[in-house]
Motif scaffolding. Structure first.
Motif, mmCIF file in Angstrom:
data_model
loop_
_atom_site.group_PDB
_atom_site.id
_atom_site.type_symbol
_atom_site.label_atom_id
_atom_site.label_comp_id
_atom_site.label_asym_id
_atom_site.label_seq_id
_atom_site.Cartn_x
_atom_site.Cartn_y
_atom_site.Cartn_z
ATOM 1 N N GLN A 158 1.094 -1.230 -0.005
ATOM 2 C CA GLN A 158 -0.104 0.072 0.169
ATOM 3 C C GLN A 158 1.052 1.083 0.008
ATOM 4 O OE1 GLN A 158 -2.969 -0.023 3.166
ATOM 5 N NE2 GLN A 158 -3.622 1.833 2.442
ATOM 6 N N ALA A 159 1.921 1.232 0.757
ATOM 7 C CA ALA A 159 3.175 2.504 0.808
ATOM 8 C C ALA A 159 3.570 2.612 -0.486
ATOM 9 C CB ALA A 159 3.786 2.220 2.051
ATOM 10 N N ILE A 160 3.977 1.476 -1.303
ATOM 11 C CA ILE A 160 4.780 1.690 -2.409
ATOM 12 C C ILE A 160 3.884 2.018 -3.516
ATOM 13 C CG2 ILE A 160 6.199 0.446 -3.915
ATOM 14 C CD1 ILE A 160 6.808 -1.534 -1.642
ATOM 15 N N ILE A 161 2.651 1.390 -3.694
ATOM 16 C CA ILE A 161 1.810 1.946 -4.413
ATOM 17 C C ILE A 161 1.581 3.355 -4.541
ATOM 18 C CG2 ILE A 161 -0.840 1.697 -5.157
ATOM 19 C CD1 ILE A 161 -0.450 -1.383 -4.551
ATOM 20 N N ALA A 162 0.946 3.837 -3.130
ATOM 21 C CA ALA A 162 0.766 5.277 -3.111
ATOM 22 C C ALA A 162 2.076 6.392 -3.354
ATOM 23 C CB ALA A 162 0.478 5.555 -1.361
ATOM 24 N N SER A 163 3.043 5.966 -3.025
ATOM 25 C CA SER A 163 4.448 6.704 -3.297
ATOM 26 C C SER A 163 4.722 6.685 -4.936
ATOM 27 C CB SER A 163 5.746 5.982 -2.788
ATOM 28 O OG SER A 163 5.432 6.055 -1.350
ATOM 29 N N LEU A 164 4.638 5.581 -5.677
ATOM 30 C CA LEU A 164 5.152 5.479 -7.127
ATOM 31 C C LEU A 164 4.015 6.343 -7.905
ATOM 32 C CD1 LEU A 164 6.329 2.028 -7.480
ATOM 33 C CD2 LEU A 164 7.599 4.242 -7.125
ATOM 34 N N SER A 165 2.619 6.050 -7.214
ATOM 35 C CA SER A 165 1.598 6.583 -8.039
ATOM 36 C C SER A 165 1.452 8.117 -7.863
ATOM 37 C CB SER A 165 0.144 6.029 -7.512
ATOM 38 O OG SER A 165 0.064 4.848 -7.852
ATOM 39 N N GLU A 166 1.764 8.713 -6.695
ATOM 40 C CA GLU A 166 1.902 9.921 -6.417
ATOM 41 C C GLU A 166 2.862 10.812 -7.362
ATOM 42 O OE1 GLU A 166 3.308 13.273 -2.773
ATOM 43 O OE2 GLU A 166 2.165 11.347 -2.560
ATOM 44 N N ILE A 167 4.112 10.097 -7.454
ATOM 45 C CA ILE A 167 5.065 10.922 -8.325
ATOM 46 C C ILE A 167 4.408 10.836 -9.780
ATOM 47 C CG2 ILE A 167 7.203 10.503 -9.153
ATOM 48 C CD1 ILE A 167 7.938 9.245 -6.534
ATOM 49 N N VAL A 168 4.088 9.713 -10.154
ATOM 50 C CA VAL A 168 3.493 9.936 -11.594
ATOM 51 C C VAL A 168 2.463 10.871 -11.839
ATOM 52 C CG1 VAL A 168 2.555 8.587 -13.472
ATOM 53 C CG2 VAL A 168 4.247 7.391 -12.334
ATOM 54 N N LEU A 169 1.378 10.848 -10.908
ATOM 55 C CA LEU A 169 0.323 11.829 -11.178
ATOM 56 C C LEU A 169 0.788 13.370 -10.914
ATOM 57 C CD1 LEU A 169 -2.399 9.724 -9.223
ATOM 58 C CD2 LEU A 169 -2.327 10.105 -11.777
ATOM 59 N N GLN A 170 1.695 13.489 -10.034
ATOM 60 C CA GLN A 170 2.275 14.909 -10.025
ATOM 61 C C GLN A 170 2.802 15.294 -11.275
ATOM 62 O OE1 GLN A 170 4.878 15.416 -6.481
ATOM 63 N NE2 GLN A 170 5.088 17.522 -7.022
ATOM 64 N N LYS A 171 3.380 14.433 -11.764
ATOM 65 C CA LYS A 171 3.977 14.865 -13.232
ATOM 66 C C LYS A 171 2.788 15.274 -13.994
ATOM 67 C CE LYS A 171 7.218 13.103 -16.461
ATOM 68 N NZ LYS A 171 8.603 14.108 -16.347
ATOM 69 N N VAL A 172 1.890 14.363 -14.151
ATOM 70 C CA VAL A 172 0.901 14.785 -15.199
ATOM 71 C C VAL A 172 0.188 16.174 -14.895
ATOM 72 C CG1 VAL A 172 -1.407 13.948 -15.823
ATOM 73 C CG2 VAL A 172 0.452 12.196 -15.564
ATOM 74 N N ALA A 173 -0.059 16.275 -13.635
ATOM 75 C CA ALA A 173 -0.494 17.570 -13.116
ATOM 76 C C ALA A 173 0.185 18.787 -13.564
ATOM 77 C CB ALA A 173 -0.970 17.506 -11.627
ATOM 78 N N GLU A 174 1.632 18.683 -13.091
ATOM 79 C CA GLU A 174 2.487 19.838 -13.436
ATOM 80 C C GLU A 174 2.724 20.083 -14.900
ATOM 81 O OE1 GLU A 174 6.193 18.553 -11.525
ATOM 82 O OE2 GLU A 174 5.554 19.026 -9.484
ATOM 83 N N ARG A 175 2.785 19.297 -15.745
ATOM 84 C CA ARG A 175 3.100 19.171 -17.171
ATOM 85 C C ARG A 175 1.600 19.555 -17.654
ATOM 86 N NH1 ARG A 175 8.128 18.005 -18.801
ATOM 87 N NH2 ARG A 175 9.494 18.324 -16.704
ATOM 88 N N GLN A 176 0.589 19.448 -17.059
ATOM 89 C CA GLN A 176 -0.911 19.744 -17.759
ATOM 90 C C GLN A 176 -0.849 18.885 -18.796
ATOM 91 O OE1 GLN A 176 -3.196 22.453 -16.886
ATOM 92 N NE2 GLN A 176 -1.962 21.909 -14.755
#
Length: 216
Positions: A147-165
């Protein structure tokens, strides 16, 4: 490891065994373990009694460590995607066996929210729904480490999506619908195949969006 009982101090199987279990090369396993070591999730010890051991990690620290190394260029998008694919395919295999009616209902509700997003929705709106989806998958594994690993890796990818629009990924809704139904049917092989196919497509989408962003 398939029993979902990993706790801090537990030793992971040898590289060769992990490679056979996940159907990947030992090089891929080695890189995944190195990424997890950098994140503070596992400790790698040498010697006759050495190996990869689960550490007692902090979720925020894990996320910060991987994110910082990713943005510094120490972790490539290829490595991040490969590690995430390994983790998520393991996760959906467990979820296929352990899914509760409550989590299944929440996953279907999440997919329904995604289906109702207008075409003009912002990346942040999509990211919020996707983050919730992966949080539910993590919770459904009934394994704190995963659960911790999934949350961490997903957050990084999704943050990239949001930052780059970044634009919405094609067929995302179709993928989510298929995955949830495979999980509901307890179809391990189909769920793992669907997740693997999606993450490969996502990787190509992220690379394409990065190139387009660089041209602007």
């Amino acid at each position: 490891m398939g029993a979902g009982t990993l706790r801090p101090g537990d030793k992971l199987p040898a590289e060769r065994e992990l490679a056979l279990q996940f159907g990947v090369s030992r090089t891929a396993v080695r890189e995944a373990l190195r990424s997890l070591e950098i994140a503070g999730i596992v400790g790698l010890q040498k010697g006759a009694k050495g190996g990869a051991f689960i550490l007692k990690g902090d979720l925020d620290q894990i996320t910060r460590s991987i994110r910082d190394l990713f943005y510094l260029g120490r972790i490539t998008l290829d490595s991040l995607t490969e590690t995430r694919a390994l983790i998520m395919q393991t996760a959906v295999g467990l979820v296929s066996q352990r899914l509760t009616p409550e989590i299944l209902s929440a996953l279907r509700e999440n997919v329904d929210r995604l289906s109702k997003l207008p075409r003009a929705s912002t990346p942040q709106e999509r990211v919020e729904i996707s983050g919730e989806f992966y949080d539910l998958i993590g919770k459904a594994t009934q394994n704190d480490v995963l659960q911790a690993i999934i949350a961490s890796l997903s957050e990084i990818v999704l943050q990239k999506v949001a930052e780059r629009q970044m634009t919405a990924m094609p067929n995302l809704l179709e993928h989510r619908c298929k995955l949830v139904e495979f999980l509901a049917k307890h179809d391990v092989a189909a769920a793992q195949e669907e997740m693997g196919r999606h993450l490969q497509a996502l990787h190509k989408h992220l690379v394409r969006e990065e190139k387009l962003s660089g041209k602007k």
